[in-house]
Design a protein around this motif. Structure first.
Motif, PDB file in Angstrom:
ATOM      1  N   LYS A   9      40.097  47.364  30.397  1.00 41.15           N
ATOM      2  CA  LYS A   9      39.486  47.047  31.693  1.00 41.15           C
ATOM      3  C   LYS A   9      39.006  45.601  31.644  1.00 41.15           C
ATOM      4  CE  LYS A   9      38.769  51.518  33.116  1.00 41.15           C
ATOM      5  NZ  LYS A   9      39.436  52.116  34.152  1.00 41.15           N
ATOM      6  N   TYR A  10      39.302  44.860  32.676  1.00 41.34           N
ATOM      7  CA  TYR A  10      38.903  43.469  32.753  1.00 41.34           C
ATOM      8  C   TYR A  10      37.956  43.283  33.923  1.00 41.34           C
ATOM      9  CZ  TYR A  10      42.819  42.613  29.643  1.00 41.34           C
ATOM     10  OH  TYR A  10      43.677  42.619  28.596  1.00 41.34           O
ATOM     11  N   LYS A  11      36.948  42.455  33.710  1.00 43.11           N
ATOM     12  CA  LYS A  11      36.052  42.098  34.797  1.00 43.11           C
ATOM     13  C   LYS A  11      36.740  41.013  35.623  1.00 43.11           C
ATOM     14  CE  LYS A  11      31.718  40.100  36.068  1.00 43.11           C
ATOM     15  NZ  LYS A  11      30.899  38.950  35.836  1.00 43.11           N
ATOM     16  N   THR A  12      36.820  41.224  36.897  1.00 43.17           N
ATOM     17  CA  THR A  12      37.373  40.209  37.785  1.00 43.17           C
ATOM     18  C   THR A  12      36.272  39.199  38.080  1.00 43.17           C
ATOM     19  OG1 THR A  12      38.886  41.796  38.764  1.00 43.17           O
ATOM     20  CG2 THR A  12      38.465  39.794  40.010  1.00 43.17           C
ATOM     21  N   ILE A  13      36.554  37.952  37.790  1.00 43.09           N
ATOM     22  CA  ILE A  13      35.578  36.891  38.002  1.00 43.09           C
ATOM     23  C   ILE A  13      35.850  36.244  39.355  1.00 43.09           C
ATOM     24  CG2 ILE A  13      34.701  34.698  37.145  1.00 43.09           C
ATOM     25  CD1 ILE A  13      35.659  35.597  34.355  1.00 43.09           C
ATOM     26  N   SER A  14      34.828  36.153  40.154  1.00 44.78           N
ATOM     27  CA  SER A  14      34.928  35.510  41.459  1.00 44.78           C
ATOM     28  C   SER A  14      34.669  34.012  41.295  1.00 44.78           C
ATOM     29  CB  SER A  14      33.879  36.112  42.401  1.00 44.78           C
ATOM     30  OG  SER A  14      33.689  35.284  43.521  1.00 44.78           O
ATOM     31  N   ASP A  17      31.024  33.291  41.211  1.00 44.83           N
ATOM     32  CA  ASP A  17      30.170  33.690  40.090  1.00 44.83           C
ATOM     33  C   ASP A  17      29.572  32.462  39.421  1.00 44.83           C
ATOM     34  OD1 ASP A  17      30.725  36.355  40.499  1.00 44.83           O
ATOM     35  OD2 ASP A  17      32.095  36.550  38.805  1.00 44.83           O
ATOM     36  N   LYS A  53      37.566  29.483  37.247  1.00 41.97           N
ATOM     37  CA  LYS A  53      38.107  29.933  38.534  1.00 41.97           C
ATOM     38  C   LYS A  53      37.486  29.181  39.717  1.00 41.97           C
ATOM     39  CE  LYS A  53      39.853  34.393  37.201  1.00 41.97           C
ATOM     40  NZ  LYS A  53      40.086  35.750  37.609  1.00 41.97           N
TER      41      LYS A  53
END
Length: 108
Positions: A9-14, A17, A53
């Motif tokens: 599972k990967y955390k989606t970085i906005s 953030d 990002k």
């Protein structure tokens, strides 16, 4: 039991953030722009922003939201952070000759 790649599972970085290390006085990339090393400076700065990002603030793919958007405050905070980062990665003699801009894309 080993975890398979499909189970990771990967955390989606906005792009919005922020971490405790994100401050406008930080120098996030080297070398500093001195007026003769733009290509080297730009590549390194682009990579530093891409890894966070946040390059979309410079290339226009993350445009300023409308005045009534719930994202405007986050966009403004990140934009000002990036303006600070750009200024910190420019040597003082060169920095004093650039126009004061508040939009990162315009400064870039």
């Amino acid at each position: 039991m080993a975890i398979t790649p499909s189970e990771l599972k990967y955390k989606t970085i906005s792009p919005y953030d922020l971490s405790s290390n994100d401050n406008p006085g930080a120098i996030i990339s080297q070398p500093l722009l001195n007026g003769t090393n733009y290509d080297e400076w730009a590549i390194n700065f682009r990579m530093a922003l891409s890894s966070r990002k946040k390059f979309g603030f410079l290339d226009g793919s993350l445009p300023k939201p409308a005045a009534d958007s719930t994202h405007l405050e986050n966009w403004t905070a990140n934009n000002h952070l990036i303006v600070g980062w750009i200024k910190q990665t420019i040597e003082p003699k060169v920095r004093s000759s650039i126009s004061t801009r508040e939009i990162a894309k315009d400064l870039w």
